[in-house]
Write a protein that holds these residues in place. Structure first.
Motif, PDB file in Angstrom:
ATOM      1  N   LEU A 108       0.791  -1.178   0.002  1.00 32.83           N
ATOM      2  CA  LEU A 108      -0.042   0.146  -0.065  1.00 32.83           C
ATOM      3  C   LEU A 108       0.889   1.251   0.035  1.00 32.83           C
ATOM      4  CD1 LEU A 108      -2.806   1.245   0.422  1.00 32.83           C
ATOM      5  CD2 LEU A 108      -2.292   1.290   3.019  1.00 32.83           C
ATOM      6  N   CYS A 109       0.404   2.345  -0.719  1.00 27.84           N
ATOM      7  CA  CYS A 109       1.173   3.489  -0.775  1.00 27.84           C
ATOM      8  C   CYS A 109       0.246   4.804  -0.015  1.00 27.84           C
ATOM      9  CB  CYS A 109       1.639   3.927  -2.184  1.00 27.84           C
ATOM     10  SG  CYS A 109       3.192   3.196  -2.730  1.00 27.84           S
ATOM     11  N   LEU A 110       0.417   5.462   0.692  1.00 32.06           N
ATOM     12  CA  LEU A 110      -0.139   6.577   1.168  1.00 32.06           C
ATOM     13  C   LEU A 110       0.914   7.880   1.346  1.00 32.06           C
ATOM     14  CD1 LEU A 110      -1.769   4.808   4.124  1.00 32.06           C
ATOM     15  CD2 LEU A 110      -3.017   5.711   2.017  1.00 32.06           C
ATOM     16  N   PRO A 111       0.251   8.892   1.075  1.00 28.01           N
ATOM     17  CA  PRO A 111       1.068  10.196   1.005  1.00 28.01           C
ATOM     18  C   PRO A 111       0.741  10.777   2.579  1.00 28.01           C
ATOM     19  CG  PRO A 111      -1.206  10.541   0.131  1.00 28.01           C
ATOM     20  CD  PRO A 111      -0.870   9.272   0.372  1.00 28.01           C
ATOM     21  N   LEU A 112       2.159  11.064   3.417  1.00 20.09           N
ATOM     22  CA  LEU A 112       2.094  11.397   4.528  1.00 20.09           C
ATOM     23  C   LEU A 112       2.986  12.470   4.934  1.00 20.09           C
ATOM     24  CD1 LEU A 112       1.044  10.453   7.672  1.00 20.09           C
ATOM     25  CD2 LEU A 112       3.051   8.889   7.462  1.00 20.09           C
ATOM     26  N   GLN A 113       2.431  13.403   5.379  1.00 18.39           N
ATOM     27  CA  GLN A 113       2.944  14.528   5.978  1.00 18.39           C
ATOM     28  C   GLN A 113       4.195  14.472   6.627  1.00 18.39           C
ATOM     29  OE1 GLN A 113       0.571  18.219   7.404  1.00 18.39           O
ATOM     30  NE2 GLN A 113       1.913  18.344   8.917  1.00 18.39           N
ATOM     31  N   LEU A 115       6.622  13.012   5.513  1.00 16.19           N
ATOM     32  CA  LEU A 115       7.404  11.729   4.969  1.00 16.19           C
ATOM     33  C   LEU A 115       7.322  11.411   3.526  1.00 16.19           C
ATOM     34  CD1 LEU A 115       6.721   9.186   8.072  1.00 16.19           C
ATOM     35  CD2 LEU A 115       9.033  10.428   7.645  1.00 16.19           C
ATOM     36  N   GLY A 116       6.421  12.055   2.864  1.00 17.98           N
ATOM     37  CA  GLY A 116       5.917  11.919   1.539  1.00 17.98           C
ATOM     38  C   GLY A 116       5.326  10.704   1.213  1.00 17.98           C
ATOM     39  N   LYS A 117       5.808   9.985   0.082  1.00 16.88           N
ATOM     40  CA  LYS A 117       4.960   8.888  -0.410  1.00 16.88           C
ATOM     41  C   LYS A 117       5.559   7.651   0.629  1.00 16.88           C
ATOM     42  CE  LYS A 117       3.830   6.354  -4.468  1.00 16.88           C
ATOM     43  NZ  LYS A 117       4.078   6.222  -5.970  1.00 16.88           N
ATOM     44  N   VAL A 118       4.837   7.125   1.131  1.00 11.55           N
ATOM     45  CA  VAL A 118       5.252   5.896   2.056  1.00 11.55           C
ATOM     46  C   VAL A 118       4.784   4.564   1.538  1.00 11.55           C
ATOM     47  CG1 VAL A 118       5.132   5.121   4.486  1.00 11.55           C
ATOM     48  CG2 VAL A 118       5.179   7.502   4.009  1.00 11.55           C
ATOM     49  N   PHE A 119       5.838   3.573   1.432  1.00 12.87           N
ATOM     50  CA  PHE A 119       5.319   2.369   0.954  1.00 12.87           C
ATOM     51  C   PHE A 119       5.129   1.454   2.189  1.00 12.87           C
ATOM     52  CE2 PHE A 119       6.031  -1.752  -0.983  1.00 12.87           C
ATOM     53  CZ  PHE A 119       5.526  -1.810  -1.902  1.00 12.87           C
ATOM     54  N   GLY A 150      11.003   5.562  -7.756  1.00 12.96           N
ATOM     55  CA  GLY A 150      12.005   6.423  -7.239  1.00 12.96           C
ATOM     56  C   GLY A 150      11.326   7.640  -6.353  1.00 12.96           C
ATOM     57  N   ASP A 151      10.139   7.833  -6.380  1.00 12.18           N
ATOM     58  CA  ASP A 151       9.623   8.821  -5.513  1.00 12.18           C
ATOM     59  C   ASP A 151       9.144   8.231  -4.173  1.00 12.18           C
ATOM     60  OD1 ASP A 151       7.455   7.392  -6.258  1.00 12.18           O
ATOM     61  OD2 ASP A 151       6.088   8.958  -6.797  1.00 12.18           O
ATOM     62  N   VAL A 152       9.345   7.101  -3.854  1.00 12.22           N
ATOM     63  CA  VAL A 152       9.113   6.454  -2.424  1.00 12.22           C
ATOM     64  C   VAL A 152      10.231   6.644  -1.756  1.00 12.22           C
ATOM     65  CG1 VAL A 152       8.868   4.298  -1.189  1.00 12.22           C
ATOM     66  CG2 VAL A 152       7.477   4.557  -3.295  1.00 12.22           C
ATOM     67  N   ARG A 153      10.097   7.645  -0.548  1.00 11.51           N
ATOM     68  CA  ARG A 153      11.464   7.985   0.107  1.00 11.51           C
ATOM     69  C   ARG A 153      11.332   7.174   1.654  1.00 11.51           C
ATOM     70  NH1 ARG A 153      14.621   8.311  -2.859  1.00 11.51           N
ATOM     71  NH2 ARG A 153      16.095   9.308  -1.496  1.00 11.51           N
ATOM     72  N   THR A 154      10.229   6.506   1.859  1.00 10.55           N
ATOM     73  CA  THR A 154       9.922   5.888   3.164  1.00 10.55           C
ATOM     74  C   THR A 154       9.526   4.495   2.883  1.00 10.55           C
ATOM     75  OG1 THR A 154       9.629   7.856   4.239  1.00 10.55           O
ATOM     76  CG2 THR A 154       8.885   6.065   5.415  1.00 10.55           C
TER      77      THR A 154
END
Length: 253
Positions: A108-113, A115-119, A150-154
């Motif tokens: 699951l991917c969620l946008p989180l303040q 932390l950005g895009k979190v996988f 590449g845009d997943v940082r967490t």
């Protein structure tokens, strides 16, 4: 974009530990509660699933290898499960439980303040049984993260029941530890995300929990099981020694 997410991993069918975490003010106030797999394989599988499904859309579910194995076993797709309690747990599930578990996503991917895009996943982004540890080599992290956008940082994962936070090739990696089967120290372990990362431990009455689980569960060896896992008899050193060879390392000293 979400502001706060509570992450609960590896509940393993332990109701009093789950109830204690769900009662935390920060969990009750979170925008979403994410379950990163291995939810039901334990002594109180039906009660744990019923409680979590009653919470509706606040819960975001991810399947773990143990959840998949319960379904496969009940549907005759496998003859056994390595975890001794799992075949018993599979037999406790109703048809609606099996249907729910069989439909869970692997990630699951969620946008989180902050932390950005979190996988979110159970073990690694590509497999629900692979092992990565806090001290896994960087080449191993590059390998298991090879197909991530590449845009997943967490990346948030579970599976090994030991909490940690580390950087790997610029990505923040979070393992909240286990709610129901902790290794290394007692308590129900979880994580609070946004805007940073906080590893949390919820303490609860272990003696009362063991008594409740033992009274509630018909698993034949429930007393021994509850004492071993709720008292965290397995140390972090024990767990690292067992898991280390599975992350591809050649030196496990």
């Amino acid at each position: 974009m979400l502001k706060r997410v509570a992450v609960l991993s590896d509940v393993h069918g332990v109701l009093p530990a789950l109830e204690a975490v769900l009662d935390e003010p920060e969990v009750r106030a979170a925008d979403r509660v994410v379950l990163t797999g291995d939810i039901a394989a334990g002594p109180q599988p039906a009660r744990v699933l019923d409680l979590l499904t009653s919470l509706g859309d606040r819960i975001a579910w991810i399947s773990g290898n143990a959840d998949r194995e319960l379904v496969e076993y009940r549907r005759g797709l496998r003859d056994g499960i390595p975890d001794p309690i799992a075949p018993w747990a599979a037999g406790q599930l109703r048809a609606d439980h099996l249907e729910h578990l069989s439909g869970l996503p692997r990630s699951l991917c969620l946008p989180l303040q902050g932390l950005g895009k979190v996988f979110f996943c159970h073990a690694t982004p590509r497999d629900d049984e692979e092992v990565v540890l806090v001290d896994s080599r960087l080449d191993r992290w590059r390998e298991v993260f090879g197909e991530l956008p590449g845009d997943v940082r967490t990346v948030v994962l579970g599976h090994t029941h030991m909490p940690f936070v580390r950087l790997a090739h610029g990505r923040l990696v979070v393992n909240p530890g286990s709610v129901g089967m902790p290794y290394g120290r007692t308590g129900a372990h979880w994580a609070l995300l946004g805007p940073g990362v906080e590893l949390r431990t919820t303490q609860f009455d272990i003696d009362a929990a063991i008594a409740q689980v033992t009274r509630d569960s018909s698993y034949p060896d429930i007393g021994q099981w509850a004492d071993y896992f709720l008292r965290a008899r397995a140390t972090d050193a024990d767990a690292l020694a067992a898991f280390g060879p599975r992350d591809g390392r050649t030196d496990t000293a």
